[in-house]
Scaffold this motif. Structure first.
Motif, PDB file in Angstrom:
ATOM      1  N   PRO A 117       0.781  -1.185   0.000  1.00  0.00           N
ATOM      2  CA  PRO A 117       0.079  -0.081   0.003  1.00  0.00           C
ATOM      3  C   PRO A 117       0.839   1.207   0.139  1.00  0.00           C
ATOM      4  O   PRO A 117       0.570   2.127  -0.781  1.00  0.00           O
ATOM      5  CB  PRO A 117      -0.900  -0.038   1.239  1.00  0.00           C
ATOM      6  N   PRO A 118       1.813   1.493   1.011  1.00  0.00           N
ATOM      7  CA  PRO A 118       2.642   2.704   0.835  1.00  0.00           C
ATOM      8  C   PRO A 118       3.167   3.055  -0.537  1.00  0.00           C
ATOM      9  O   PRO A 118       3.501   4.307  -0.981  1.00  0.00           O
ATOM     10  CB  PRO A 118       3.583   2.723   1.784  1.00  0.00           C
ATOM     11  N   VAL A 119       3.974   1.881  -1.082  1.00  0.00           N
ATOM     12  CA  VAL A 119       4.432   2.069  -2.483  1.00  0.00           C
ATOM     13  C   VAL A 119       3.323   2.422  -3.442  1.00  0.00           C
ATOM     14  O   VAL A 119       3.548   3.079  -4.358  1.00  0.00           O
ATOM     15  CB  VAL A 119       5.071   0.508  -2.714  1.00  0.00           C
ATOM     16  N   ARG A 120       2.322   1.664  -3.369  1.00  0.00           N
ATOM     17  CA  ARG A 120       1.223   2.129  -4.410  1.00  0.00           C
ATOM     18  C   ARG A 120       0.708   3.515  -4.272  1.00  0.00           C
ATOM     19  O   ARG A 120       0.488   4.100  -5.374  1.00  0.00           O
ATOM     20  CB  ARG A 120       0.111   0.780  -4.325  1.00  0.00           C
ATOM     21  N   GLU A 121       0.590   3.955  -3.272  1.00  0.00           N
ATOM     22  CA  GLU A 121       0.128   5.143  -2.885  1.00  0.00           C
ATOM     23  C   GLU A 121       1.001   6.332  -3.388  1.00  0.00           C
ATOM     24  O   GLU A 121       0.838   7.406  -4.000  1.00  0.00           O
ATOM     25  CB  GLU A 121      -0.372   5.456  -1.449  1.00  0.00           C
ATOM     26  N   ALA A 122       2.385   6.079  -3.254  1.00  0.00           N
ATOM     27  CA  ALA A 122       3.539   6.988  -3.716  1.00  0.00           C
ATOM     28  C   ALA A 122       3.586   6.985  -5.140  1.00  0.00           C
ATOM     29  O   ALA A 122       3.767   7.941  -5.887  1.00  0.00           O
ATOM     30  CB  ALA A 122       4.756   6.802  -2.943  1.00  0.00           C
ATOM     31  N   ARG A 123       3.398   5.732  -5.797  1.00  0.00           N
ATOM     32  CA  ARG A 123       3.443   5.649  -7.091  1.00  0.00           C
ATOM     33  C   ARG A 123       2.405   6.115  -7.864  1.00  0.00           C
ATOM     34  O   ARG A 123       2.635   7.106  -8.757  1.00  0.00           O
ATOM     35  CB  ARG A 123       3.495   4.271  -7.520  1.00  0.00           C
ATOM     36  N   ASP A 124       1.241   6.114  -7.439  1.00  0.00           N
ATOM     37  CA  ASP A 124      -0.256   6.562  -7.971  1.00  0.00           C
ATOM     38  C   ASP A 124      -0.096   8.243  -7.703  1.00  0.00           C
ATOM     39  O   ASP A 124      -0.814   8.855  -8.738  1.00  0.00           O
ATOM     40  CB  ASP A 124      -1.162   6.028  -7.210  1.00  0.00           C
ATOM     41  N   ALA A 125       0.755   8.524  -6.724  1.00  0.00           N
ATOM     42  CA  ALA A 125       0.632  10.193  -6.709  1.00  0.00           C
ATOM     43  C   ALA A 125       1.664  10.973  -7.537  1.00  0.00           C
ATOM     44  O   ALA A 125       2.100  11.986  -7.469  1.00  0.00           O
ATOM     45  CB  ALA A 125       0.850  10.399  -5.042  1.00  0.00           C
ATOM     46  N   GLY A 126       2.630   9.934  -8.181  1.00  0.00           N
ATOM     47  CA  GLY A 126       3.606  10.498  -9.177  1.00  0.00           C
ATOM     48  C   GLY A 126       4.998  10.518  -8.290  1.00  0.00           C
ATOM     49  O   GLY A 126       5.934  11.583  -8.688  1.00  0.00           O
ATOM     50  N   LEU A 127       4.894  10.229  -6.967  1.00  0.00           N
ATOM     51  CA  LEU A 127       6.291  10.600  -6.280  1.00  0.00           C
ATOM     52  C   LEU A 127       7.351   9.376  -6.234  1.00  0.00           C
ATOM     53  O   LEU A 127       8.461   9.600  -6.138  1.00  0.00           O
ATOM     54  CB  LEU A 127       5.837  10.449  -4.719  1.00  0.00           C
ATOM     55  N   LEU A 128       7.018   8.232  -7.351  1.00  0.00           N
ATOM     56  CA  LEU A 128       7.836   7.214  -7.395  1.00  0.00           C
ATOM     57  C   LEU A 128       8.419   7.366  -8.885  1.00  0.00           C
ATOM     58  O   LEU A 128       7.869   6.424  -9.651  1.00  0.00           O
ATOM     59  CB  LEU A 128       7.534   5.904  -7.063  1.00  0.00           C
ATOM     60  N   LYS A 129       9.129   8.004  -9.480  1.00  0.00           N
ATOM     61  CA  LYS A 129       9.669   8.058 -10.778  1.00  0.00           C
ATOM     62  C   LYS A 129      10.960   7.757 -10.961  1.00  0.00           C
ATOM     63  O   LYS A 129      11.613   8.617 -10.498  1.00  0.00           O
ATOM     64  CB  LYS A 129       9.149   9.071 -11.570  1.00  0.00           C
ATOM     65  N   ALA A 130      11.287   6.645 -11.365  1.00  0.00           N
ATOM     66  CA  ALA A 130      12.897   6.116 -11.242  1.00  0.00           C
ATOM     67  C   ALA A 130      13.497   6.817 -12.470  1.00  0.00           C
ATOM     68  O   ALA A 130      13.100   7.056 -13.353  1.00  0.00           O
ATOM     69  CB  ALA A 130      12.791   4.616 -11.346  1.00  0.00           C
ATOM     70  N   GLN A 131      14.788   7.311 -11.831  1.00  0.00           N
ATOM     71  CA  GLN A 131      15.608   7.921 -13.071  1.00  0.00           C
ATOM     72  C   GLN A 131      16.866   6.791 -13.327  1.00  0.00           C
ATOM     73  O   GLN A 131      17.220   6.126 -12.307  1.00  0.00           O
ATOM     74  CB  GLN A 131      16.418   9.094 -12.533  1.00  0.00           C
ATOM     75  N   PRO A 132      17.455   6.925 -14.228  1.00  0.00           N
ATOM     76  CA  PRO A 132      18.625   6.253 -14.716  1.00  0.00           C
ATOM     77  C   PRO A 132      19.796   6.403 -13.571  1.00  0.00           C
ATOM     78  O   PRO A 132      19.794   7.444 -13.220  1.00  0.00           O
ATOM     79  CB  PRO A 132      18.870   6.374 -16.028  1.00  0.00           C
ATOM     80  N   MET A 133      20.618   5.598 -13.454  1.00  0.00           N
ATOM     81  CA  MET A 133      21.738   5.617 -12.284  1.00  0.00           C
ATOM     82  C   MET A 133      22.659   6.607 -12.700  1.00  0.00           C
ATOM     83  O   MET A 133      22.930   6.779 -13.871  1.00  0.00           O
ATOM     84  CB  MET A 133      22.296   4.143 -12.326  1.00  0.00           C
TER      85      MET A 133
END
Length: 352
Positions: free
Chosen positions: A240-256
């Motif tokens: 749930p916390p990961v899903r919520e952050a992802r859906d809120a646009g807070l988890l956008k991974a960048q290349p290393m």
């Protein structure tokens, strides 16, 4: 004084307790040596917001269902510690606390277990030390030059110390996603991964992961095509916390990033960013240094096994280090079956 139980189990976390349960049922004399001062294994040291991937009933060791945690579908780490402590007490596990194993040596028909508080000789040793004690940080260029804060998953506790700071979380697995989700509301977060972040479908939790890992092991054992197991589905469980952050646009991974510098990081396109702290969620290696005197490691760092038994030392079993010591054996739900198989093999060896 040297003590001589039939079996020495090294490690009193979930794997050691599961092994102890099955050894007790088979009437095998054993002792569990644990370096920790309290029950709960690595769960004692988890970050504050960590929760399991599965409901309590699907996160249990053999013989004792984990009770649900009031108000939580997925129990937190503190609930797991309480469960493991109760499990240890319920089954009267012979755990010796604060005992650090320094080396396991061949000693004729025995294996000699040298510790910081005495010596044990056993017909069989089961190593269940896990991976938490051996965190891995990759050799990124410039890491020694960076003047900000660096810490690994094992040292992270909560967002409080990072409020308002510029933080990079490195790692595309579950720890990286969960800690990034934990930090996102509190700081200027950048989440970087080696490859594109792969979230598992939202309805997948630990129950399904165990089923997939088991199906893969069965297919490989039967000589059928590799199903890919859990890795074929994705890398990150959308708790749930990961899903919520992802859906809120807070988890956008960048290349290393390409390298570290004194005040931050440099990116592949030549730009740079100032950074205050880096959290390395880059995994672990098996904690096997106590087995070094036996000379069993392969070039990959693992000890070759058949099931849980070491190929080149049949008196040694390894449990809970990953799929190479049993499907999903590093999980609460998955360790029971390989623990049972190891205990049966050990009992047969002792009776021979």
């Amino acid at each position: 004084m040297t003590q001589e139980p039939g079996v020495v189990v090294i490690g009193g976390g979930q794997s050691g307790l599961a092994a102890g349960y099955h050894l007790r049922r088979l009437g095998v004399e054993f002792v569990i040596l644990d370096a920790q001062t309290g029950a709960g294994g690595a769960w004692q040291h988890a970050w504050d917001s960590l929760h399991l991937f599965s409901p309590a009933a699907y996160s249990s060791l053999p013989g004792r269902l984990m009770p649900p945690q009031p108000g939580e579908v997925y129990p937190d780490a503190g609930h797991v510690v309480a469960y493991l402590a109760d499990y240890e007490k319920r089954y009267e596990m012979p755990v010796r606390r604060g005992v650090r194993v320094e080396g396991v040596h061949r000693d004729g028909e025995f294996l000699r277990v040298a510790t910081d508080s005495g010596t044990w000789r056993a017909r069989t040793v089961l190593s269940a030390t896990g991976t938490w004690g051996r965190p891995f940080i990759p050799g990124v260029p410039g890491r020694a030059e960076f003047t900000g804060t660096q810490l690994h998953t094992v040292n992270y506790r909560s967002p409080a110390e990072f409020t308002g700071r510029r933080v990079i979380v490195v790692g595309g697995g579950n720890s990286g996603a969960q800690i990034a989700a934990d930090l996102a509301p509190a700081c200027d977060l950048t989440w970087v991964t080696q490859r594109e972040a792969r979230f598992l479908p939202d309805d997948i939790d630990g129950r399904a992961l165990f089923d997939h890992a088991t199906a893969r092991r069965q297919a490989l054992d039967a000589g059928r095509t590799d199903t890919g197991g859990v890795a074929a589905l994705g890398d990150i469980v959308a708790v749930p916390p990961v899903r919520e952050a992802r859906d809120a646009g807070l988890l956008k991974a960048q290349p290393m990033f390409s390298r570290l510098a004194a005040g931050g990081v440099e990116w592949a396109d030549g730009t740079s960013s100032e950074v205050d702290a880096i959290v390395w969620c880059t995994g672990f290696r098996p904690a096997l240094s106590h087995l070094a005197p036996l000379g069993l490691r392969s070039t990959r760092g693992h000890i070759p096994t058949e099931g849980t038994r070491a190929v080149d030392e049949p008196r040694l079993h390894l449990l809970g280090y990953g799929d190479w010591t049993g499907p999903a054996s590093a999980t609460l739900i998955g360790v029971g079956r390989p623990a049972r198989d190891a205990a049966r093999e050990i009992a047969a060896l002792l009776q021979a």
